[in-house]
Design a protein around this motif. Structure first.
Motif, short mmCIF file in Angstrom:
data_model
loop_
_atom_site.label_atom_id
_atom_site.label_comp_id
_atom_site.label_asym_id
_atom_site.label_seq_id
_atom_site.Cartn_x
_atom_site.Cartn_y
_atom_site.Cartn_z
N ASN A 1 4.35 1.07 -2.30
CA ASN A 1 5.04 -0.13 -2.84
C ASN A 1 4.15 -0.89 -4.30
OD1 ASN A 1 7.40 -0.07 -1.29
ND2 ASN A 1 6.33 -1.27 0.17
N TYR A 2 2.99 -0.60 -4.36
CA TYR A 2 2.45 -1.36 -5.47
C TYR A 2 1.89 -0.37 -6.64
CZ TYR A 2 0.47 -4.79 -1.92
OH TYR A 2 0.42 -5.85 -1.16
N GLU A 3 2.14 1.15 -6.52
CA GLU A 3 2.34 1.98 -7.53
C GLU A 3 3.28 1.88 -8.74
OE1 GLU A 3 0.28 4.81 -7.69
OE2 GLU A 3 -0.84 3.63 -5.97
N ASP B 1 5.59 0.67 3.15
CA ASP B 1 3.90 -0.11 3.30
C ASP B 1 3.07 0.97 3.84
OD1 ASP B 1 4.77 -0.04 5.69
OD2 ASP B 1 4.86 -2.14 5.94
N SER B 2 1.86 0.60 4.22
CA SER B 2 0.82 1.42 4.74
C SER B 2 1.35 1.88 6.22
CB SER B 2 -0.32 0.55 5.07
OG SER B 2 -0.91 -0.09 3.83
N LEU B 3 2.04 1.15 6.89
CA LEU B 3 2.54 1.82 8.28
C LEU B 3 3.53 2.80 7.91
CD1 LEU B 3 2.58 1.50 11.26
CD2 LEU B 3 4.16 -0.14 11.20
N HIS C 1 -7.50 5.37 -1.84
CA HIS C 1 -8.22 6.33 -1.05
C HIS C 1 -7.95 6.29 0.27
CE1 HIS C 1 -11.46 8.81 0.59
NE2 HIS C 1 -11.44 9.57 -0.49
N PHE C 2 -7.97 5.08 1.01
CA PHE C 2 -7.82 4.85 2.48
C PHE C 2 -6.50 5.46 2.91
CE2 PHE C 2 -6.13 0.54 1.42
CZ PHE C 2 -5.01 0.72 2.43
N MET C 3 -5.43 5.27 2.07
CA MET C 3 -3.99 5.89 2.58
C MET C 3 -4.07 7.51 2.65
SD MET C 3 -1.75 3.35 0.22
CE MET C 3 -1.92 1.53 0.69
N ALA C 4 -4.62 8.04 1.42
CA ALA C 4 -4.76 9.46 1.59
C ALA C 4 -5.70 9.93 2.89
CB ALA C 4 -5.39 10.09 0.16
N VAL D 1 -5.67 -0.98 8.33
CA VAL D 1 -5.77 0.43 7.85
C VAL D 1 -6.52 0.29 6.67
CG1 VAL D 1 -3.62 1.36 9.00
CG2 VAL D 1 -3.45 -0.06 7.07
N ASN D 2 -6.50 -0.63 5.95
CA ASN D 2 -7.36 -0.83 4.52
C ASN D 2 -8.83 -0.81 5.02
OD1 ASN D 2 -4.69 -1.76 4.08
ND2 ASN D 2 -5.41 -2.96 2.29
N SER D 3 -9.36 0.61 5.07
CA SER D 3 -10.73 0.67 5.85
C SER D 3 -10.96 2.29 5.63
CB SER D 3 -10.85 0.18 7.41
OG SER D 3 -9.91 1.06 8.02
N ALA E 1 5.11 -14.30 1.16
CA ALA E 1 3.78 -14.16 0.99
C ALA E 1 3.11 -12.95 2.03
CB ALA E 1 2.92 -15.50 0.95
N HIS E 2 2.20 -12.14 1.37
CA HIS E 2 1.76 -11.32 2.11
C HIS E 2 0.34 -11.93 2.98
CE1 HIS E 2 -0.75 -7.59 2.99
NE2 HIS E 2 0.62 -6.85 2.60
N PRO E 3 0.26 -11.24 4.36
CA PRO E 3 -0.96 -11.99 4.89
C PRO E 3 -2.43 -11.95 4.29
CG PRO E 3 -0.01 -10.27 6.11
CD PRO E 3 0.92 -10.48 5.00
N GLU E 4 -2.60 -11.05 3.33
CA GLU E 4 -3.87 -10.84 2.83
C GLU E 4 -3.93 -12.18 1.73
OE1 GLU E 4 -4.13 -7.25 0.59
OE2 GLU E 4 -3.69 -6.08 2.23
N CYS E 5 -3.29 -12.75 1.70
CA CYS E 5 -3.22 -14.15 0.89
C CYS E 5 -4.22 -15.18 1.86
CB CYS E 5 -1.95 -14.95 0.31
SG CYS E 5 -0.90 -14.01 -0.59
N ARG F 1 5.25 -11.69 5.21
CA ARG F 1 5.57 -10.32 5.71
C ARG F 1 4.63 -9.24 4.92
NH1 ARG F 1 8.56 -12.79 8.51
NH2 ARG F 1 10.76 -12.55 8.81
N SER F 2 4.47 -8.23 5.54
CA SER F 2 3.92 -6.97 4.78
C SER F 2 4.62 -6.62 3.69
CB SER F 2 4.08 -5.53 5.64
OG SER F 2 5.30 -5.18 6.05
N THR F 3 4.42 -5.80 2.78
CA THR F 3 5.37 -5.28 1.68
C THR F 3 6.60 -4.93 2.01
OG1 THR F 3 4.35 -3.27 1.53
CG2 THR F 3 3.37 -4.95 -0.02
N ASP G 1 -6.62 -0.26 -9.03
CA ASP G 1 -6.61 0.91 -8.40
C ASP G 1 -5.23 1.40 -8.15
OD1 ASP G 1 -9.60 1.85 -7.47
OD2 ASP G 1 -9.47 -0.31 -7.77
N MET G 2 -4.23 0.60 -7.76
CA MET G 2 -3.10 1.11 -7.61
C MET G 2 -2.52 1.58 -8.80
SD MET G 2 -1.86 0.89 -4.23
CE MET G 2 -2.33 0.47 -2.66
N LYS G 3 -2.79 1.20 -9.93
CA LYS G 3 -2.39 1.56 -11.03
C LYS G 3 -2.75 2.64 -11.85
CE LYS G 3 0.21 -2.34 -10.62
NZ LYS G 3 1.36 -1.95 -9.95
P1 13P Z 1 1.07 -3.41 3.03
O1 13P Z 1 1.94 -2.46 2.14
O2 13P Z 1 0.87 -2.30 4.16
O3 13P Z 1 1.79 -4.65 3.30
O4 13P Z 1 -0.31 -3.49 2.37
C1 13P Z 1 -0.71 -4.20 1.42
C2 13P Z 1 -1.90 -3.46 0.85
O5 13P Z 1 -2.70 -4.10 0.33
C3 13P Z 1 -2.29 -2.16 0.66
O6 13P Z 1 -3.22 -2.04 -0.02
#
Ligand code: 13P
Ligand code: SF4
Length: 312
Positions: free
Chosen positions: A31-33, A46-48, A68-71, A119-121, A202-206, A218-220, A267-269
């Motif tokens: 969703n960030y591409e 989203d990642s899930l 990369h971690f998604m691939a 999963v961001n690992s 807001a995303h929980p990474e905030c 929420r997640s994206t 990186d997403m861009k």
């Molecule tokens: P989600 O799309 O899983 O919410 O993750 C956000 C993200 O930062 C992915 O890199």
């Protein structure tokens, strides 16, 4: 459309679709591409969602537009498929904040405590973990472990947010996403002042200070579901700004504003239509997680997938 579809772009776009069909390839995009990369994809999410879609596809080739971690995650769940990753250096700053060596040491400090890894690992870090989680299911995963205490890695903000929703003791690694962590209370206040009727998602990474100001966390994909079901008409979006494209596309009658123009993950861009076409035509670059690591990482990802799903 938030981008100009030049003649050249249109030709590349059509060619990507044609080559993908010819090679039985599926295109997955986060969703960030870039908007045009999201639009050329078969599936966005989203990642899930993307991990699940990768595991369910019967395509021979997966083209992953993400980081990369998604691939790697696609390679972990689909060892028999070719996973094409168009821009090899599209990484994730947060994933790079925890090395396998650091995790081994941390585990020694907390013997017997289950490790819940976002999963961001990297695949190696997943291989050292008991179970994975995403921002869409982190609370359920932590509760599902049934443990009195857990170690969450690598995102401290996600861990702190989860700790607000469970009585379990949460130890955490001090990693973070610079794109989300940099969002300030002041920037959110000024977005709210500009759009007083808008709900804040807001995303929980905030940072927790920002999460405390949010109407929903929420997640994206969770934001996409929430925005379309909500009676609200205006939303301030506190996550990477690529999500605005999908929110606007799916809800043309509603209004979406960024919390800050600076929420852009470089990186997403990185992935462009040209990169995607080249990857499909050349069938490279590929991501393949070595089998020894993959088997262990898969256990952690599979456990996560077995936890009941939630919209986020
Ligand atoms: P989600 O799309 O899983 O919410 O993750 C956000 C993200 O930062 C992915 O890199
Ligand atoms: Fe990593 Fe943050 Fe970019 Fe997501 S937005 S890929 S967590 S750096």
């Amino acid at each position: 459309m938030e981008y100009s579809m030049t003649q050249e772009k249109r030709e590349i776009f059509d060619k990507i679709r044609a080559v993908a069909a010819e090679k039985n390839a599926i295109i997955l995009a986060h969703n960030y591409e870039l908007p045009e990369v999201q639009d050329v994809a078969d599936l966005t999410g989203d990642s899930l969602a993307l991990s699940i879609q990768a595991s369910e596809t019967d395509a021979d080739i997966i083209v992953f537009a993400g980081v990369h971690f998604m691939a790697e995650a696609a390679s972990i769940v689909c060892p028999d498929k070719q996973v094409l990753f168009p821009v090899p250096d599209a990484g994730c700053a947060m994933a790079d904040m925890l090395t396998p060596e650091q995790l081994i040491k941390k585990k020694q400090e907390l013997p017997g405590v289950p490790v819940v890894t976002y999963v961001n690992s990297t695949a190696e870090v997943k291989a050292l973990s008991d179970i994975c989680c995403t921002s869409a299911n982190a609370i359920q995963v932590v509760k599902w472990t049934g443990a009195d205490e857990v170690l969450m890695t690598p995102d401290r903000n996600l861990a702190q947010w989860v700790s607000r929703h469970t009585d379990q003791k949460i130890h955490y690694w001090n990693g973070y996403c610079p794109v989300h962590d940099d969002l300030t209370v002041e920037a959110v206040r000024s977005a709210k002042a500009e759009h007083p009727d808008a709900l804040l998602m807001a995303h929980p990474e905030c940072h927790m200070k920002v999460l405390e100001m949010a109407d929903v966390v929420r997640s994206t994909s969770g934001m996409l579901v929430y925005a379309s079901k909500s009676d609200a008409y205006e939303f301030i979006v506190a996550t990477e700004n690529g999500l605005l494209h999908q929110l606007r596309k799916q809800n043309p009658e509603k209004k979406f504003y960024h919390a800050s123009p600076d929420m852009i993950c470089a990186d997403m861009k990185k992935t462009t239509l040209k990169h995607m076409l080249a990857a499909l035509e050349n069938e490279k670059p590929m991501v393949k997680v070595p089998e020894e690591i993959r088997v262990k990482a898969f256990r952690a990802v599979q456990r996560m997938m077995d936890v009941p799903r939630d919209a986020g």
